[in-house]
Motif scaffolding. Structure first.
Motif, PDB file in Angstrom:
ATOM      1  N   ALA A 109       0.820  -1.215   0.000  1.00 58.28           N
ATOM      2  CA  ALA A 109       0.000   0.000   0.000  1.00 58.28           C
ATOM      3  C   ALA A 109       0.850   1.259   0.000  1.00 58.28           C
ATOM      4  O   ALA A 109       0.384   2.329  -0.418  1.00 58.28           O
ATOM      5  CB  ALA A 109      -0.927   0.003   1.216  1.00 58.28           C
ATOM      6  N   GLY A 110       2.088   1.149   0.446  1.00 58.60           N
ATOM      7  CA  GLY A 110       2.973   2.314   0.480  1.00 58.60           C
ATOM      8  C   GLY A 110       3.755   2.524  -0.803  1.00 58.60           C
ATOM      9  O   GLY A 110       4.429   3.550  -0.959  1.00 58.60           O
ATOM     10  N   LEU A 111       3.687   1.578  -1.724  1.00 58.82           N
ATOM     11  CA  LEU A 111       4.429   1.699  -2.983  1.00 58.82           C
ATOM     12  C   LEU A 111       3.552   2.340  -4.056  1.00 58.82           C
ATOM     13  O   LEU A 111       3.129   1.694  -5.005  1.00 58.82           O
ATOM     14  CB  LEU A 111       4.917   0.319  -3.450  1.00 58.82           C
ATOM     15  CG  LEU A 111       6.133  -0.239  -2.721  1.00 58.82           C
ATOM     16  CD1 LEU A 111       6.436  -1.644  -3.216  1.00 58.82           C
ATOM     17  CD2 LEU A 111       7.348   0.656  -2.934  1.00 58.82           C
ATOM     18  N   SER A 112       3.305   3.615  -3.920  1.00 62.52           N
ATOM     19  CA  SER A 112       2.519   4.338  -4.921  1.00 62.52           C
ATOM     20  C   SER A 112       3.351   4.557  -6.170  1.00 62.52           C
ATOM     21  O   SER A 112       4.581   4.389  -6.163  1.00 62.52           O
ATOM     22  CB  SER A 112       2.061   5.688  -4.364  1.00 62.52           C
ATOM     23  OG  SER A 112       3.184   6.510  -4.119  1.00 62.52           O
ATOM     24  N   LEU A 113       2.683   4.936  -7.240  1.00 58.73           N
ATOM     25  CA  LEU A 113       3.378   5.197  -8.502  1.00 58.73           C
ATOM     26  C   LEU A 113       4.371   6.340  -8.341  1.00 58.73           C
ATOM     27  O   LEU A 113       5.474   6.303  -8.907  1.00 58.73           O
ATOM     28  CB  LEU A 113       2.362   5.529  -9.600  1.00 58.73           C
ATOM     29  CG  LEU A 113       2.912   5.604 -11.035  1.00 58.73           C
ATOM     30  CD1 LEU A 113       3.549   4.285 -11.430  1.00 58.73           C
ATOM     31  CD2 LEU A 113       1.810   5.988 -12.004  1.00 58.73           C
ATOM     32  N   ASN A 114       4.013   7.344  -7.558  1.00 63.68           N
ATOM     33  CA  ASN A 114       4.931   8.460  -7.318  1.00 63.68           C
ATOM     34  C   ASN A 114       6.183   8.007  -6.583  1.00 63.68           C
ATOM     35  O   ASN A 114       7.288   8.477  -6.868  1.00 63.68           O
ATOM     36  CB  ASN A 114       4.219   9.554  -6.507  1.00 63.68           C
ATOM     37  CG  ASN A 114       3.163  10.276  -7.304  1.00 63.68           C
ATOM     38  OD1 ASN A 114       3.253  10.346  -8.538  1.00 63.68           O
ATOM     39  ND2 ASN A 114       2.157  10.814  -6.631  1.00 63.68           N
ATOM     40  N   ALA A 115       6.003   7.086  -5.627  1.00 62.90           N
ATOM     41  CA  ALA A 115       7.156   6.572  -4.887  1.00 62.90           C
ATOM     42  C   ALA A 115       8.088   5.792  -5.809  1.00 62.90           C
ATOM     43  O   ALA A 115       9.312   5.886  -5.697  1.00 62.90           O
ATOM     44  CB  ALA A 115       6.692   5.684  -3.737  1.00 62.90           C
ATOM     45  N   ILE A 116       7.503   5.027  -6.724  1.00 60.75           N
ATOM     46  CA  ILE A 116       8.309   4.259  -7.667  1.00 60.75           C
ATOM     47  C   ILE A 116       9.037   5.185  -8.641  1.00 60.75           C
ATOM     48  O   ILE A 116      10.225   5.012  -8.947  1.00 60.75           O
ATOM     49  CB  ILE A 116       7.427   3.256  -8.432  1.00 60.75           C
ATOM     50  CG1 ILE A 116       6.836   2.221  -7.457  1.00 60.75           C
ATOM     51  CG2 ILE A 116       8.224   2.558  -9.518  1.00 60.75           C
ATOM     52  CD1 ILE A 116       5.822   1.305  -8.080  1.00 60.75           C
ATOM     53  N   LYS A 117       8.340   6.219  -9.127  1.00 66.18           N
ATOM     54  CA  LYS A 117       8.944   7.158 -10.073  1.00 66.18           C
ATOM     55  C   LYS A 117      10.063   7.976  -9.423  1.00 66.18           C
ATOM     56  O   LYS A 117      10.993   8.414 -10.100  1.00 66.18           O
ATOM     57  CB  LYS A 117       7.871   8.104 -10.622  1.00 66.18           C
ATOM     58  CG  LYS A 117       6.926   7.462 -11.625  1.00 66.18           C
ATOM     59  CD  LYS A 117       5.917   8.484 -12.138  1.00 66.18           C
ATOM     60  CE  LYS A 117       4.997   7.881 -13.185  1.00 66.18           C
ATOM     61  NZ  LYS A 117       3.991   8.867 -13.682  1.00 66.18           N
ATOM     62  N   SER A 118       9.955   8.188  -8.117  1.00 70.94           N
ATOM     63  CA  SER A 118      10.937   9.023  -7.433  1.00 70.94           C
ATOM     64  C   SER A 118      12.307   8.367  -7.344  1.00 70.94           C
ATOM     65  O   SER A 118      13.294   9.024  -7.001  1.00 70.94           O
ATOM     66  CB  SER A 118      10.446   9.352  -6.016  1.00 70.94           C
ATOM     67  OG  SER A 118      10.451   8.197  -5.198  1.00 70.94           O
ATOM     68  N   VAL A 119      12.391   7.072  -7.623  1.00 72.93           N
ATOM     69  CA  VAL A 119      13.663   6.368  -7.481  1.00 72.93           C
ATOM     70  C   VAL A 119      14.704   6.918  -8.447  1.00 72.93           C
ATOM     71  O   VAL A 119      15.838   7.202  -8.079  1.00 72.93           O
ATOM     72  CB  VAL A 119      13.462   4.851  -7.709  1.00 72.93           C
ATOM     73  CG1 VAL A 119      14.800   4.142  -7.711  1.00 72.93           C
ATOM     74  CG2 VAL A 119      12.557   4.285  -6.629  1.00 72.93           C
TER      75      VAL A 119
ATOM     76  N   ALA B 213      16.503   6.524 -12.563  1.00 74.55           N
ATOM     77  CA  ALA B 213      17.076   5.429 -13.356  1.00 74.55           C
ATOM     78  C   ALA B 213      18.382   4.901 -12.771  1.00 74.55           C
ATOM     79  O   ALA B 213      18.575   3.688 -12.645  1.00 74.55           O
ATOM     80  CB  ALA B 213      17.277   5.895 -14.795  1.00 74.55           C
ATOM     81  N   LYS B 214      19.287   5.780 -12.392  1.00 69.14           N
ATOM     82  CA  LYS B 214      20.606   5.334 -11.935  1.00 69.14           C
ATOM     83  C   LYS B 214      20.549   4.610 -10.590  1.00 69.14           C
ATOM     84  O   LYS B 214      21.136   3.532 -10.447  1.00 69.14           O
ATOM     85  CB  LYS B 214      21.559   6.527 -11.871  1.00 69.14           C
ATOM     86  CG  LYS B 214      22.016   7.012 -13.242  1.00 69.14           C
ATOM     87  CD  LYS B 214      23.071   8.087 -13.117  1.00 69.14           C
ATOM     88  CE  LYS B 214      23.572   8.521 -14.487  1.00 69.14           C
ATOM     89  NZ  LYS B 214      24.627   9.566 -14.380  1.00 69.14           N
ATOM     90  N   PRO B 215      19.870   5.160  -9.581  1.00 69.83           N
ATOM     91  CA  PRO B 215      19.776   4.406  -8.320  1.00 69.83           C
ATOM     92  C   PRO B 215      19.084   3.054  -8.487  1.00 69.83           C
ATOM     93  O   PRO B 215      19.524   2.048  -7.914  1.00 69.83           O
ATOM     94  CB  PRO B 215      18.951   5.332  -7.413  1.00 69.83           C
ATOM     95  CG  PRO B 215      19.162   6.688  -7.966  1.00 69.83           C
ATOM     96  CD  PRO B 215      19.276   6.496  -9.445  1.00 69.83           C
TER      97      PRO B 215
END
Length: 330
Positions: A294-304, A306-308
């Motif tokens: 529930a904490g893995l929103s699309l915004n959280a995933i996008k915030s990562v 490419a390099k990290p």
């Protein structure tokens, strides 16, 4: 002097519409959250299913209680791990720990070294590189949470590192049992592989539980023994980054797990309540994975970024493939 005029009435219309729509969406997200949570407490739910439900919630109506799930995820996981100790035997755990000690030492230092080299190649910041490397090498979010304050990492660096390992944890929970069956791994082999190659304790226990009870016992023991390396790695980090006056958090829930296991082995009375505590622990683990999803929103995933994420994937693929090869050929 001119007098300021009040805003025209029609300018307030969009705000009124938004105010009316917001409670409806909030009610829907709370209702879906409640239904999914209740289902996770039923016999039909499993850790992978719970994680999938959490992901569905996050990507559709959203998590209505982000602060609640964030606060109680770690606590629920820790209590669940302690509860699992009431279903394990100390002698078997010692044997499993002996088998995994060499793997643990080699994989931790190998991952940290590879992470340092790959981070420089990708031109990532030193702090972020070390956080992702520690999360991959030891025990995911717990290691990042312990090492972050030592290097005085920024909130953005902590968030990116945590999001990276959580996304890969979610993938591992679904992929590892399928790979284990494809390579016809034994319960012992799969439990050891999970403990070495999956970041977070929650996903390790979830994947191993889906594979079998023996795999679960081995994976839990080896992973918690691996988690104890948080302490020397955090102290070494303080020296490498020349940090002074830092505090290292001791994972006390591991002490609780060992205590529960010793009680189950040597105190006969615990055998009457042990199965109930283990069942409660497995339900707690299932709910934990629902909270994580529930904490893995699309915004959280996008915030990562490419390099990290590339660094996290590289380290994960190397440790997974190398450990699997060694397990299959020893």
């Amino acid at each position: 002097m001119k007098t300021a005029l009040p805003a025209p009435p029609r300018a307030a219309a969009p705000t009124a519409v938004a105010t009316i729509a917001h409670p409806d969406k909030q009610w829907l997200s709370r209702a879906v959250f409640a239904v999914f949570l209740v289902f996770c407490l039923t016999p039909w739910a499993s850790p992978p299913v719970a994680l999938a439900l959490g992901l569905v919630l996050a990507q559709t109506v959203g998590n209505p209680f982000p602060s609640f799930t964030k606060t109680y995820t770690a606590k629920l996981l820790q209590y669940s791990v302690i509860g699992l100790g009431f279903g394990m035997n100390a002698y078997s755990a010692v044997q499993a720990g002996r088998q995994g000690i060499l793997f643990t030492v080699c994989s931790i230092f190998g991952t940290l070294l590879l992470g340092y080299v790959a981070g420089r190649w990708l031109k990532l910041g030193r702090h972020l590189t070390h956080l992702i490397s520690c999360g991959t090498a030891i025990c995911g979010g717990s290691a990042i949470a312990a090492v972050g304050p030592v290097v005085r990492a920024k909130d953005e660096e902590m968030s990116v590192a945590l999001a990276t390992v959580f996304v890969l944890n979610a993938l591992a929970l679904f992929l590892f049992p399928a790979v284990g069956h494809a390579f016809n791994l034994s319960q012992q082999q799969f439990g050891l592989w999970c403990a070495i190659a999956i970041h977070d304790t929650s996903s390790v226990v979830g994947a191993a539980a889906a594979y079998g009870k023996e795999a679960l016992d081995i994976a839990t023991t080896v992973k918690l023994a691996r988690a104890l390396w948080i302490i020397p790695v955090a102290l070494g980090t303080a020296l490498a980054f020349r940090q002074k006056d830092v505090k290292v958090k001791i994972p006390w829930f591991i002490v609780g797990f060992i205590g529960a296991m010793l009680l189950n082995t040597y105190v006969l009375a615990t055998h009457y309540v042990g199965p109930w505590l283990v069942q409660a622990a497995r339900l707690g683990l299932t709910v934990t994975l629902f909270f994580i999803g529930a904490g893995l929103s699309l915004n959280a995933i996008k915030s990562v970024g490419a390099k990290p994420f590339g660094l996290g994937v590289l380290l994960w693929l190397v440790i997974s493939s190398v450990s699997l090869y060694v397990i299959l050929h020893t």
